[in-house]
Design a protein around this motif. Structure first.
Motif, PDB file in Angstrom:
ATOM      1  N   GLY A  66       0.904  -1.163   0.154  1.00  0.00           N
ATOM      2  CA  GLY A  66      -0.565  -0.087   0.133  1.00  0.00           C
ATOM      3  C   GLY A  66       1.031   1.739  -0.273  1.00  0.00           C
ATOM      4  N   GLY A  67       2.263   1.096   0.764  1.00  0.00           N
ATOM      5  CA  GLY A  67       3.356   2.033   0.646  1.00  0.00           C
ATOM      6  C   GLY A  67       3.667   2.446  -0.458  1.00  0.00           C
ATOM      7  N   GLU A  68       4.221   3.284  -0.937  1.00  0.00           N
ATOM      8  CA  GLU A  68       5.373   3.848  -1.857  1.00  0.00           C
ATOM      9  C   GLU A  68       6.830   3.817  -1.553  1.00  0.00           C
ATOM     10  OE1 GLU A  68       5.321   7.683  -4.572  1.00  0.00           O
ATOM     11  OE2 GLU A  68       2.329   6.554  -5.206  1.00  0.00           O
ATOM     12  N   LEU A  69       7.676   2.632  -3.234  1.00  0.00           N
ATOM     13  CA  LEU A  69       9.459   2.596  -2.227  1.00  0.00           C
ATOM     14  C   LEU A  69       9.449   3.823  -3.342  1.00  0.00           C
ATOM     15  CD1 LEU A  69      10.154  -0.965  -1.767  1.00  0.00           C
ATOM     16  CD2 LEU A  69      10.360   1.217  -0.334  1.00  0.00           C
ATOM     17  N   PHE A  75      16.742   3.805 -12.247  1.00  0.00           N
ATOM     18  CA  PHE A  75      15.630   3.931 -12.182  1.00  0.00           C
ATOM     19  C   PHE A  75      14.455   5.091 -11.935  1.00  0.00           C
ATOM     20  CE2 PHE A  75      17.329  -0.090 -11.241  1.00  0.00           C
ATOM     21  CZ  PHE A  75      17.705  -1.031 -12.437  1.00  0.00           C
ATOM     22  N   ALA A  76      15.097   5.735 -10.815  1.00  0.00           N
ATOM     23  CA  ALA A  76      14.526   7.301 -10.601  1.00  0.00           C
ATOM     24  C   ALA A  76      12.684   7.318 -10.405  1.00  0.00           C
ATOM     25  CB  ALA A  76      14.922   7.889 -11.244  1.00  0.00           C
ATOM     26  N   VAL A  77      12.081   6.296  -9.970  1.00  0.00           N
ATOM     27  CA  VAL A  77      10.751   6.139 -10.014  1.00  0.00           C
ATOM     28  C   VAL A  77      10.164   5.291  -8.945  1.00  0.00           C
ATOM     29  CG1 VAL A  77      10.762   5.097 -13.046  1.00  0.00           C
ATOM     30  CG2 VAL A  77      10.091   3.388 -10.333  1.00  0.00           C
ATOM     31  N   ALA A  78       8.884   6.149  -8.086  1.00  0.00           N
ATOM     32  CA  ALA A  78       8.074   5.112  -7.055  1.00  0.00           C
ATOM     33  C   ALA A  78       7.320   4.301  -7.704  1.00  0.00           C
ATOM     34  CB  ALA A  78       6.845   6.590  -6.492  1.00  0.00           C
ATOM     35  N   VAL A  79       7.844   3.216  -6.832  1.00  0.00           N
ATOM     36  CA  VAL A  79       6.660   1.818  -7.181  1.00  0.00           C
ATOM     37  C   VAL A  79       6.107   1.598  -5.961  1.00  0.00           C
ATOM     38  CG1 VAL A  79       6.921  -0.556  -6.859  1.00  0.00           C
ATOM     39  CG2 VAL A  79       8.830   0.805  -7.857  1.00  0.00           C
ATOM     40  N   ASP A  80       4.334   1.677  -6.663  1.00  0.00           N
ATOM     41  CA  ASP A  80       3.119   1.866  -6.271  1.00  0.00           C
ATOM     42  C   ASP A  80       2.866  -0.028  -5.617  1.00  0.00           C
ATOM     43  OD1 ASP A  80       0.746   2.087  -4.154  1.00  0.00           O
ATOM     44  OD2 ASP A  80      -0.340   2.398  -6.453  1.00  0.00           O
TER      45      ASP A  80
END
Length: 86
Positions: A66-69, A75-80
Motif C-alpha cells: 500500500g506504500g510507495e518505494l 530507475f528513479a521511479v516510485a513503485v506503488d
C-alpha cells in the motif's frame, strides 16, 4: 535485481525461503535488490536493499503493501505497492 526473488518461497527459514537472499545479492554485488514478501511476520512488505559492501547491504527501506518505494537512479521511479497481491 528487480523482479521476483528466485530464493523466495514458503514461510520459514533456510534454502528456498528468501531469508538469505539479501546477503547473497550483496556478495554479488547487486546494486539494487527489491524483495517482495507477502509472508512477512508483520504483514506483506516490500524491501529495497541498496549499497552492497563487504557482503551486506548498507541501506534498506521496507514498506507495507500500500506504500510507495522510491527506486534510485538509473530507475528513479516510485513503485506503488498498493496493487501487489496479498
Amino acid at each position: 535485481m528487480l523482479g521476483p526473488d528466485p530464493h523466495d518461497g514458503p514461510v520459514g527459514t533456510g534454502p528456498g525461503t528468501g531469508v538469505g537472499a539479501p546477503a547473497s545479492y550483496a556478495h554479488a554485488p547487486v546494486p539494487v535488490h527489491l524483495l517482495v514478501d507477502r509472508f512477512d511476520e508483520h504483514g506483506p512488505t516490500a524491501t529495497l536493499f541498496t549499497e552492497p559492501e563487504n557482503g551486506a547491504c548498507k541501506h534498506a527501506v521496507r514498506v507495507a503493501f500500500g506504500g510507495e518505494l522510491g527506486l534510485p537512479a538509473p530507475f528513479a521511479v516510485a513503485v506503488d505497492t498498493g496493487s501487489f497481491p496479498r
